[in-house]
Design a protein around this motif. Structure first.
Motif, PDB file in Angstrom:
ATOM      1  N   ALA A 255       0.823  -1.209   0.000  1.00 49.41           N
ATOM      2  CA  ALA A 255       0.000   0.000   0.000  1.00 49.41           C
ATOM      3  C   ALA A 255       0.857   1.259   0.000  1.00 49.41           C
ATOM      4  O   ALA A 255       2.054   1.224   0.322  1.00 49.41           O
ATOM      5  CB  ALA A 255      -0.925  -0.003   1.216  1.00 49.41           C
ATOM      6  N   ASP A 256       0.225   2.382  -0.350  1.00 42.34           N
ATOM      7  CA  ASP A 256       0.947   3.654  -0.355  1.00 42.34           C
ATOM      8  C   ASP A 256       1.134   4.182   1.067  1.00 42.34           C
ATOM      9  O   ASP A 256       2.233   4.586   1.442  1.00 42.34           O
ATOM     10  CB  ASP A 256       0.189   4.683  -1.195  1.00 42.34           C
ATOM     11  CG  ASP A 256       0.916   6.008  -1.271  1.00 42.34           C
ATOM     12  OD1 ASP A 256       1.905   6.089  -2.012  1.00 42.34           O
ATOM     13  OD2 ASP A 256       0.514   6.954  -0.570  1.00 42.34           O
ATOM     14  N   HIS A 257       0.062   4.198   1.840  1.00 40.93           N
ATOM     15  CA  HIS A 257       0.161   4.643   3.227  1.00 40.93           C
ATOM     16  C   HIS A 257      -1.056   4.164   4.004  1.00 40.93           C
ATOM     17  O   HIS A 257      -2.000   3.615   3.428  1.00 40.93           O
ATOM     18  CB  HIS A 257       0.300   6.163   3.336  1.00 40.93           C
ATOM     19  CG  HIS A 257      -0.878   6.927   2.822  1.00 40.93           C
ATOM     20  ND1 HIS A 257      -0.992   7.363   1.515  1.00 40.93           N
ATOM     21  CD2 HIS A 257      -2.027   7.348   3.432  1.00 40.93           C
ATOM     22  CE1 HIS A 257      -2.122   8.010   1.351  1.00 40.93           C
ATOM     23  NE2 HIS A 257      -2.778   8.020   2.507  1.00 40.93           N
ATOM     24  N   GLY A 258      -1.014   4.386   5.296  1.00 43.79           N
ATOM     25  CA  GLY A 258      -2.137   3.980   6.133  1.00 43.79           C
ATOM     26  C   GLY A 258      -2.084   4.636   7.489  1.00 43.79           C
ATOM     27  O   GLY A 258      -1.054   5.196   7.898  1.00 43.79           O
ATOM     28  N   THR A 259      -3.214   4.594   8.183  1.00 46.01           N
ATOM     29  CA  THR A 259      -3.281   5.151   9.532  1.00 46.01           C
ATOM     30  C   THR A 259      -4.212   4.305  10.381  1.00 46.01           C
ATOM     31  O   THR A 259      -5.119   3.638   9.854  1.00 46.01           O
ATOM     32  CB  THR A 259      -3.781   6.614   9.495  1.00 46.01           C
ATOM     33  OG1 THR A 259      -3.752   7.161  10.811  1.00 46.01           O
ATOM     34  CG2 THR A 259      -5.192   6.708   8.961  1.00 46.01           C
ATOM     35  N   TYR A 530      -7.902   2.231  -4.567  1.00 43.26           N
ATOM     36  CA  TYR A 530      -8.953   2.159  -3.559  1.00 43.26           C
ATOM     37  C   TYR A 530      -8.411   2.576  -2.187  1.00 43.26           C
ATOM     38  O   TYR A 530      -7.194   2.565  -1.937  1.00 43.26           O
ATOM     39  CB  TYR A 530      -9.500   0.733  -3.453  1.00 43.26           C
ATOM     40  CG  TYR A 530     -10.173   0.242  -4.715  1.00 43.26           C
ATOM     41  CD1 TYR A 530     -11.529   0.432  -4.926  1.00 43.26           C
ATOM     42  CD2 TYR A 530      -9.438  -0.414  -5.701  1.00 43.26           C
ATOM     43  CE1 TYR A 530     -12.150  -0.019  -6.080  1.00 43.26           C
ATOM     44  CE2 TYR A 530     -10.045  -0.865  -6.862  1.00 43.26           C
ATOM     45  CZ  TYR A 530     -11.401  -0.661  -7.049  1.00 43.26           C
ATOM     46  OH  TYR A 530     -12.003  -1.109  -8.197  1.00 43.26           O
ATOM     47  N   ARG A 531      -9.357   2.948  -1.337  1.00 48.00           N
ATOM     48  CA  ARG A 531      -9.033   3.215   0.063  1.00 48.00           C
ATOM     49  C   ARG A 531      -9.860   2.255   0.911  1.00 48.00           C
ATOM     50  O   ARG A 531     -11.086   2.285   0.897  1.00 48.00           O
ATOM     51  CB  ARG A 531      -9.344   4.670   0.430  1.00 48.00           C
ATOM     52  CG  ARG A 531      -9.013   5.017   1.884  1.00 48.00           C
ATOM     53  CD  ARG A 531      -9.176   6.503   2.152  1.00 48.00           C
ATOM     54  NE  ARG A 531      -8.191   7.292   1.426  1.00 48.00           N
ATOM     55  CZ  ARG A 531      -8.470   8.067   0.392  1.00 48.00           C
ATOM     56  NH1 ARG A 531      -9.715   8.160  -0.046  1.00 48.00           N
ATOM     57  NH2 ARG A 531      -7.529   8.752  -0.208  1.00 48.00           N
ATOM     58  N   SER A 532      -9.178   1.385   1.624  1.00 50.30           N
ATOM     59  CA  SER A 532      -9.843   0.373   2.449  1.00 50.30           C
ATOM     60  C   SER A 532      -9.907   0.860   3.890  1.00 50.30           C
ATOM     61  O   SER A 532      -8.937   1.420   4.404  1.00 50.30           O
ATOM     62  CB  SER A 532      -9.068  -0.945   2.394  1.00 50.30           C
ATOM     63  OG  SER A 532      -8.859  -1.353   1.059  1.00 50.30           O
ATOM     64  N   SER A 533     -11.055   0.618   4.540  1.00 48.66           N
ATOM     65  CA  SER A 533     -11.188   1.120   5.910  1.00 48.66           C
ATOM     66  C   SER A 533     -12.070   0.219   6.757  1.00 48.66           C
ATOM     67  O   SER A 533     -12.839  -0.605   6.247  1.00 48.66           O
ATOM     68  CB  SER A 533     -11.751   2.546   5.903  1.00 48.66           C
ATOM     69  OG  SER A 533     -13.032   2.574   5.293  1.00 48.66           O
ATOM     70  N   PHE A 534     -11.919   0.397   8.050  1.00 46.43           N
ATOM     71  CA  PHE A 534     -12.788  -0.256   9.031  1.00 46.43           C
ATOM     72  C   PHE A 534     -12.866   0.655  10.241  1.00 46.43           C
ATOM     73  O   PHE A 534     -11.842   1.174  10.716  1.00 46.43           O
ATOM     74  CB  PHE A 534     -12.239  -1.621   9.459  1.00 46.43           C
ATOM     75  CG  PHE A 534     -13.085  -2.289  10.519  1.00 46.43           C
ATOM     76  CD1 PHE A 534     -14.149  -3.101  10.163  1.00 46.43           C
ATOM     77  CD2 PHE A 534     -12.818  -2.105  11.867  1.00 46.43           C
ATOM     78  CE1 PHE A 534     -14.941  -3.707  11.134  1.00 46.43           C
ATOM     79  CE2 PHE A 534     -13.594  -2.702  12.845  1.00 46.43           C
ATOM     80  CZ  PHE A 534     -14.666  -3.504  12.471  1.00 46.43           C
ATOM     81  N   GLU A 557      -4.410  -6.240  -7.026  1.00 44.36           N
ATOM     82  CA  GLU A 557      -4.285  -7.628  -7.474  1.00 44.36           C
ATOM     83  C   GLU A 557      -4.327  -8.588  -6.287  1.00 44.36           C
ATOM     84  O   GLU A 557      -4.690  -9.753  -6.445  1.00 44.36           O
ATOM     85  CB  GLU A 557      -2.973  -7.805  -8.242  1.00 44.36           C
ATOM     86  CG  GLU A 557      -2.874  -6.976  -9.514  1.00 44.36           C
ATOM     87  CD  GLU A 557      -4.002  -7.292 -10.497  1.00 44.36           C
ATOM     88  OE1 GLU A 557      -4.326  -8.487 -10.649  1.00 44.36           O
ATOM     89  OE2 GLU A 557      -4.548  -6.345 -11.094  1.00 44.36           O
ATOM     90  N   LYS A 558      -3.974  -8.100  -5.112  1.00 36.51           N
ATOM     91  CA  LYS A 558      -4.022  -8.940  -3.901  1.00 36.51           C
ATOM     92  C   LYS A 558      -5.383  -8.808  -3.220  1.00 36.51           C
ATOM     93  O   LYS A 558      -6.036  -9.795  -2.938  1.00 36.51           O
ATOM     94  CB  LYS A 558      -2.896  -8.550  -2.951  1.00 36.51           C
ATOM     95  CG  LYS A 558      -1.510  -8.930  -3.449  1.00 36.51           C
ATOM     96  CD  LYS A 558      -0.452  -8.669  -2.380  1.00 36.51           C
ATOM     97  CE  LYS A 558       0.909  -9.191  -2.818  1.00 36.51           C
ATOM     98  NZ  LYS A 558       1.948  -9.009  -1.779  1.00 36.51           N
ATOM     99  N   ALA A 559      -5.791  -7.590  -2.938  1.00 41.68           N
ATOM    100  CA  ALA A 559      -7.102  -7.313  -2.327  1.00 41.68           C
ATOM    101  C   ALA A 559      -7.224  -5.806  -2.140  1.00 41.68           C
ATOM    102  O   ALA A 559      -6.223  -5.088  -2.069  1.00 41.68           O
ATOM    103  CB  ALA A 559      -7.248  -8.016  -0.984  1.00 41.68           C
ATOM    104  N   TYR A 560      -8.461  -5.341  -2.075  1.00 37.27           N
ATOM    105  CA  TYR A 560      -8.669  -3.911  -1.813  1.00 37.27           C
ATOM    106  C   TYR A 560      -9.910  -3.624  -0.982  1.00 37.27           C
ATOM    107  O   TYR A 560     -10.125  -2.503  -0.549  1.00 37.27           O
ATOM    108  CB  TYR A 560      -8.724  -3.112  -3.118  1.00 37.27           C
ATOM    109  CG  TYR A 560      -9.814  -3.526  -4.076  1.00 37.27           C
ATOM    110  CD1 TYR A 560     -11.098  -3.008  -3.976  1.00 37.27           C
ATOM    111  CD2 TYR A 560      -9.541  -4.431  -5.096  1.00 37.27           C
ATOM    112  CE1 TYR A 560     -12.097  -3.377  -4.862  1.00 37.27           C
ATOM    113  CE2 TYR A 560     -10.524  -4.812  -5.994  1.00 37.27           C
ATOM    114  CZ  TYR A 560     -11.802  -4.286  -5.880  1.00 37.27           C
ATOM    115  OH  TYR A 560     -12.780  -4.655  -6.758  1.00 37.27           O
TER     116      TYR A 560
END
Length: 673
Positions: A255-259, A530-534, A557-560
């Motif tokens: 991923a590019d980044h995350g928080t 995409y931006r994945s969140s929970f 290709e792995k998941a989004y």
């Protein structure tokens, strides 16, 4: 004859006058210098030779809530020497021994002798000998020959500098931040700079040769006042858990980044705040504070708010049915489609479904239709509910850099169009930071009370509390208790039987909502970004902590989907955080197999055996144990750990039964996710 004499006298007088005029001018200038310009010139010269220098104070420390150092000022010292302060007797008796002692600092004894003797001959009074010396070494140097006589007889001059150190290395680096003239101010260092920086002192200094300045002890110095200490709400164990869980996910999904943010439900205390972005070398580090700065379209996590408004306005109930046809619906010239029904490949997902099932399965069409059909004649009624909750206002979080939320209003024709309302219903058109969105989920967990997130508990001076911070209520009730009860059931069912059902664990009781937002959709219909969140809370039946995880631009290709990328981070972190309880940590293991489930009651003795081995200095067998639990157990016992991957431990070093010490680094790897 008389005329001749007269002319001669005149010439003599003129000659005398011409000769005396320069002397008169000189005398006049001397008088002016002495009584008119003299005092000003003297003051100017003295200002250049003798003047006040500021003495920087020691910056205050930043602590975690569990009293671990997050940032501290480490003192370093420069050693100067005044050779003329040393008597001839001391010099002749001890200078050779001093050079011998100094020879371990980069020069030979002969080179030190040459420097010391030449400085004395040249009558230099401020000679720099050493720099960046630790306090413990300074104490030894003070006992060296010559120096042992102190400043006035031994010529020793010690000046202190300091540098900022973060004992947790890169963990929480952006949250801690920095404050400097060249880099600006960020994080806690910037937000609480007024408390941390202290007050400068003053010292009279005299200019010596080569531009060096030597302190003068005239009794007029002002001592600096050291800064106050700041105690944050961060829990280092929880911070470490969330950091490693997010990091392993970013690495795996490229991923590019995350928080990720973990917050205490009742109070709003931030217990962990992680921001990781890809660096130039391809690794991940704390570059930007995405949690409070990056404001984006939330995607399906916004459906909690849509449901809240529908229930509060009695426009729908959880049993209300909506026709979603074949998974797509046209609004004006735009088509809304289901984002993840195709992943399940089940035709039963289409047709008519209830609002409850639409929430569990995250149906875009259902929410777009419900909101459009109930509010199209009065869209302000829907939007005003968001304003009434207070979602249009920034949180005014302590750390600088918060981006205000964006909620378009029908009265603003520049931001409103025919598709704004239905698209808003399933998480587009609006914009929030992760922390702003988490605040809403936390309010649901907190029985409707929306509290302001905060990250500092108190200010201290010499271990005495000077100022204390506590919860701030932003909204005492975001909705009715009836609506809250239904929302909690819906959020619980998302994990129990909805998009995140693969993470269901009755021991954790995680509740929440997954989200998957497509990026750049307005300019590239085929975008694979995409931006994945929970966002959610745990335990569902008695919420203690709320959590949000956002992963930006995973490898599609792995998941989004949020259910596959972001939600597992929250589930693993929740498991590890609950395990920090001293009573039942290992009984919370995810029983992923029937064999584990049947032997679940035997796990507690196994945990006790592991702890017993660690305390005896023997490496236990950790294979098969969830990485988060292994990490928290080892670190709770004071061991340093390097972990790779997530899931369960598949490889470890040292090997089981090997002797270990807390000075060693324990390595753990997981090959399955």
């Amino acid at each position: 004859m008389k005329d001749l004499k007269k002319n001669l006298y005149i010439r003599l007088y003129l000659t005398a006058l011409l000769l005396t005029m320069p002397f008169g001018a000189i005398l006049y200038k001397l008088a002016v210098l002495q009584w008119v310009e003299g005092p000003e010139l003297k003051a100017s010269i003295e200002k250049q030779i003798i003047r006040y220098h500021t003495i920087p104070p020691v910056r205050g420390n930043i602590y975690s809530s569990d009293q671990k150092l997050l940032a501290t000022s480490m003192p370093l010292f420069d050693i100067y020497f005044d050779p003329l302060a040393v008597s001839r007797e001391i010099w002749s008796n001890e200078i050779d021994a001093l050079a011998e002692k100094l020879s371990k600092y980069g020069r030979s004894k002969r080179e030190w002798l040459t420097l010391l003797n030449s400085s004395r001959i040249a009558k230099h009074r401020y000679v720099k000998l050493l720099d960046n010396i630790a306090f413990s070494e300074v104490q030894q140097i003070k006992n060296f020959p010559v120096f042992r006589y102190g400043k006035f007889k031994g010529g020793l001059i010690v000046e202190q500098e300091s540098f900022r150190k973060m004992p947790m290395s890169g963990v929480a680096e952006r949250t801690i931040g920095y404050s400097s003239a060249d880099r600006g101010q960020t994080g806690l260092e910037g937000a609480f700079d007024t408390w941390l920086k202290g007050k400068e002192g003053k010292r009279w200094m005299q200019m010596m040769a080569k531009g060096h300045w030597k302190p003068i002890n005239n009794g007029w110095d002002e001592d600096p006042e050291n800064g106050y200490d700041v105690v944050s709400t961060i829990d280092t164990r929880m911070q470490d858990i969330l950091h490693h869980e997010l990091l392993s996910t970013l690495q795996y999904y490229e991923a590019d980044h995350g928080t990720a943010v973990l917050m205490e439900v009742k109070t709003g205390k931030i217990k962990a705040l992680v921001n990781l972005g890809r660096t130039e070398n391809g690794n991940y580090g704390e570059i930007l504070n995405y949690a409070i700065w990056e404001s984006t379209e939330p995607g399906s996590t916004f459906k909690l708010l849509t449901t809240l408004i529908l229930l509060e306005d009695n426009k729908a109930d959880t049993s209300t049915t909506i026709d979603i046809a074949n998974g797509s619906w046209t609004f004006y010239d735009r088509v809304v489609t289901e984002s993840n029904f195709s992943e399940k490949g089940a035709s039963e997902n289409f047709g008519s479904i209830t609002l409850a099932r639409a929430f569990e399965q995250s149906s875009n069409v259902a929410f777009a239709r419900l909101v459009f059909e109930n509010y199209r004649d009065n869209p302000a009624q829907f939007v005003d509910k968001l304003y009434k909750i207070g979602l249009h206002k920034p949180l005014n979080f302590e750390i600088k850099g918060e981006t205000p939320p964006k909620i378009p209003h029908p009265d603003d024709r520049d931001q409103w169009s025919g598709i704004t309302l239905p698209w808003m219903a399933f998480g587009y058109q609006t914009s929030f930071t992760p922390l702003q969105l988490l605040t809403v989920y936390n309010a649901v967990a907190n029985n409707g009370v929306m509290v302001k997130p905060y990250i500092v508990e108190e200010i201290r001076k010499n271990k005495k509390t000077i100022r204390q911070f506590g919860p701030t209520v932003l909204n005492p009730s975001i909705c009715s208790q009836k609506t809250l009860d239904k929302l909690k059931v819906l959020l619980t069912n998302v994990v129990k039987q909805g998009t995140a059902k693969h993470l269901y664990n009755p021991q954790i009781k995680l509740a929440g909502k997954t989200g998957t937002a497509k990026l750049d959709y307005w300019k590239d219909k085929g975008s694979r970004k995409y931006r994945s969140s929970f966002a959610g809370f745990f335990p569902a039946d008695n919420p203690q902590y709320s959590i949000i995880v956002v992963v930006d631009k995973p490898n599609a290709e792995k998941a989004y989907y949020g259910s596959r990328v972001a939600a597992p981070v929250a589930a693993r972190a929740a498991l590890a955080v609950i395990s920090l309880s001293p009573t039942k940590p290992f009984e919370l293991l995810n029983t992923s197999t029937k064999a584990e489930a049947s032997s679940h009651q035997k796990i507690q003795p196994k945990y006790e055996h592991i702890v017993m081995q660690l305390r005896k200095g023997q490496m236990p067998d950790l294979t098969g144990i969830p990485m988060s639990l292994a990490l928290s157990t080892l670190e709770n016992e004071g061991y340093r750990v390097s972990a790779t991957g997530a899931g369960r431990v598949a490889w470890q070093y040292p090997m089981p039964q090997a002797a270990i010490s807390k000075a060693m680094m324990v390595e753990l790897k997981s090959y399955n996710r």
